[in-house]
Write an enzyme that holds these catalytic residues in place. Sequence first.
Site, short mmCIF file in Angstrom:
data_model
loop_
_atom_site.label_atom_id
_atom_site.label_comp_id
_atom_site.label_asym_id
_atom_site.label_seq_id
_atom_site.Cartn_x
_atom_site.Cartn_y
_atom_site.Cartn_z
CE LYS A 170 -6.75 34.65 -28.10
NZ LYS A 170 -6.79 33.17 -28.12
CD GLU A 187 -9.05 40.84 -14.77
OE1 GLU A 187 -9.26 40.99 -16.00
OE2 GLU A 187 -9.70 40.05 -14.06
N GLY A 220 -5.08 31.10 -24.74
CA GLY A 220 -4.29 31.73 -23.69
C GLY A 220 -3.41 30.76 -22.94
NE ARG A 221 -7.35 25.84 -21.60
CZ ARG A 221 -8.39 26.49 -22.11
NH1 ARG A 221 -8.50 27.80 -21.94
NH2 ARG A 221 -9.32 25.85 -22.77
CD GLU A 269 -8.92 29.06 -18.69
OE1 GLU A 269 -7.71 29.11 -18.92
OE2 GLU A 269 -9.63 30.08 -18.53
CG HIS A 273 8.89 19.74 6.02
ND1 HIS A 273 9.46 19.41 7.22
CD2 HIS A 273 9.73 19.27 5.06
CE1 HIS A 273 10.62 18.80 7.01
NE2 HIS A 273 10.80 18.71 5.71
CE LYS A 310 -13.66 37.31 -19.40
NZ LYS A 310 -13.13 37.18 -20.77
#
Lengths: 527, 527
Positions: free
Chosen positions: B211, B217, B268-269, B355, B386, B501
């Site tokens: 955005k 990254e 974002g999420r 978040e 399991h 950051k």
Amino acid sequence: MDYKNLDETGAYAKLLSRVPAGKPYDIAPLLDERRVASCLLPMAGGLSYSWAAKAVNTPELELLQALSDEQDLIGKYRLLLDGEIMNPGEGRKVLHHLLRGQLGKPVIYEGKDLGEFYARELERFSVFADLVRNGKILGSTGKSFEYAVQIGIGGSDLGPRALYLALENWAVAAGRKKLSARFISNVDPDDGAQVAASVDLERTLFILVSKSGTTQETLANELFIKGKLKKAGLDPSKHMVAVTSETSPLAHNPDYLDSFYIDDFIGGRYSSTSAVGGVILSLALGRETFAELLEGAHETDKSALENDIMKNPALLDALIGVWERNFLGFPSTAVLPYSQALSRFPAHLQQLDMESNGKRVNRRGEALDYATGPVVFGEPGTNGQHSFYQLLHQGTDIVPLQFIGFLESQLGDDVEVDGSVSQTKLKANLAAQIVAFAKGKADPNGNKSFPGGRPSSLICGKKLDPRALGALLAHFENKVMFQGFVWNLNSFDQEGVQLGKVLTKQVLSGQSGDSALDAYSKLLGIL
Amino acid sequence: MDYKNLDETGAYAKLLSRVPAGKPYDIAPLLDERRVASCLLPMAGGLSYSWAAKAVNTPELELLQALSDEQDLIGKYRLLLDGEIMNPGEGRKVLHHLLRGQLGKPVIYEGKDLGEFYARELERFSVFADLVRNGKILGSTGKSFEYAVQIGIGGSDLGPRALYLALENWAVAAGRKKLSARFISNVDPDDGAQVAASVDLERTLFILVSKSGTTQETLANELFIKGKLKKAGLDPSKHMVAVTSETSPLAHNPDYLDSFYIDDFIGGRYSSTSAVGGVILSLALGRETFAELLEGAHETDKSALENDIMKNPALLDALIGVWERNFLGFPSTAVLPYSQALSRFPAHLQQLDMESNGKRVNRRGEALDYATGPVVFGEPGTNGQHSFYQLLHQGTDIVPLQFIGFLESQLGDDVEVDGSVSQTKLKANLAAQIVAFAKGKADPNGNKSFPGGRPSSLICGKKLDPRALGALLAHFENKVMFQGFVWNLNSFDQEGVQLGKVLTKQVLSGQSGDSALDAYSKLLGIL
């Protein structure tokens, strides 16, 4: 051997008195260069364990040492190595360490030396893997194998899958990857169908893994795959091997190209270093790769015999975890590997830890008055930083963290942007997070304020190679074992899975005997 | 609008008084056919929400309704839909619902109707996807595209990845899958290198998603991939599109084949239903697929406007979650989809929830005295059975559970073993687990005894198709939103990611200003 509950030990009350009243135990003011240098233990496989950012100091460590001595954690580990019945509920020995080498007395069972038995199976499947990789064993249409697909669930899936993903790139770089591995686990038919569609069946060897030979999901997926093979005009018996116990219906069965054996003394979640993990890893990545992994694990097992908690990283890690769980009161813990190759390692540790120590009764079946195994979860960094780290930094609860990182990438294929390569950025993020969690940052805007006091440890190494991975795996196995001893649990059974199995059978037989169960079955379109 | 902390409401004390002292709140004796039939709400997208096995009854539900009214949860949702500033920390509107359709007033910003803006971008990338799928847009060597690779992290990765995996098999069966999708997220260079090696670059379209256009990254991975493309003799500008905001450096940039836009009002999420998820889903699985997903989400958003908690599944789910978190005191919750296609859906919900609501201050930045967002984790069933279910059944802590299941598989490729097909076994396990968790089973052997009283809910539907998936996604988005309103949080910022950051930049610049940070950097081989 004396088996006491944690709250019956002398150290318990003393540790309780070390908990600060009404405020967090904060080591941030102490966290400097000297602490980082001094709170560092060498591990096997070239790894190190750093606990500098953990909320613990000399007085607690002395009490944790006393607790270790009082509960005779090393003595209990020795009993286990010597082949005593350390899974009392099922009356079984616990022998996964013996897969990696002999550390205790020879373990003889029904006249058989089990160390020799495991070594023989290791040699058998290593030779088999060589023959497949060299094109000496071919599929039913005479083609060499390019895919190895494991059919198994739980311990027959999570560990082997995590280890394969952890070493795939490393093996590519080392020129050792020959077959591509896939995994079918879920009874959801879409799982098997998708994996089958992603491989060339003519060139695929399936590995059927079930210790008992009766696992519902695995048998259903086996028949599903056999149907696909037959439909493709292939002979299933030339495309399938079994990993099972010698007493199972899958053993010595001409339906399989070959069978490799484990026994009841290798628990599912501890079976990655047996044929359960070894067959697929040796096929895909080579027998040397698996042998090196075993060496890293064995070296770790040896180091876990040390009585001094300051010389035994698995023991120290276990005891700090107990301090956090039972005294500081933290109910969950996150595993955060800064390595994409370890993407499924947290899922394996989740099983290892939660299935071993998620128990509310002690080894004698008596209810306990203290917390045992925590919830374990995790995702790789830096991905997690852009996801759930918000809660870890600024949530209302404190979650202790286990970081893992490596100096070098596996493929060595990198790019420099803004003066640093990606691997350096990855590591800079890792270092920054440890300090950010520990120290926080005050800000007049509450929203931008970080409380700090969020404890973490770090396991780091040069590169994630088979030896380092074996060490990492065994470290956590031994940590969980020591915690189980502290809590006086049987960490080696899993009775908690039984009730669901029983009720599932009742549903499938049409006789649930419970009106709510009938109602849910109707809702899901079963009845 | 009145913004109160949870503990300032009248309902808070009344709910506290409903908590049984010294024993669990147990609904097991009530759980019968009638309760299952009556505690069932229809949801959008053909789904249903069953809360029969939740530890809640009429008295609590009445108080939760009062809490909803007192906190004016629906009124706050309406403000959000109408384009009010509901992210006060960043002074932003919160408009992801508008991506799916108009439910409030037209939202005009700087003279622009944002509903129209989002619809126009949707149309633009839908047309683009058609052109790529029909071979009208080709790579720089004139070949059609077979792979779409998303480069993004956090919200630009987890949601789109989870949705793609959820619909891939469905689209295969529906004849709608044309491109295969891959995802590069981690700054770990092995992530990008492995994905790049798994595709045919000549036939690959990369989707760069950021955005701000400044995500460390993502920019590193972009340059990494551009290097690979150039080395392969390809023109990167013909193999890459951007999804970004119009003010970012990536916008209107000839380096990309095309660019599709979102804005600051799409977090974002919450961006899966914007171009962030839409471009890759439309490319890989078709524009109709994405359109149907949006319809399911929109229908869900509409149903969330209902004031009556007994007619609003997201609201009811949210309030039961608050009851469990703040009154029954459960610190974590597990998401357990009985569908392999939803393998990464829990990871998306983990971000969405942790978040959004992992915050210790209210929307005014004042510290809170009650717990907010829980730890969220999960894996698909039956795999989890399991693995960590042992702790869920017999651990010392109670973890509330969210089951998800479907009547039919996606591929319809199944096998009958022992009188039932795998899909039936899958569902039988699901039904059995709900009842096993709720009712438990007494046994004289403590080790084989199940305490029960472990609450769960179930969302079920006929088949996991795009509409059902859109409904599922929006259900959880709205649940998290309502919980944020109850807790008086700003669920739409993520200041908790900032400190890491800042410290990372300090490390990379060589001036950390902190001796511990220097020491960790040395340990990791950076300094």
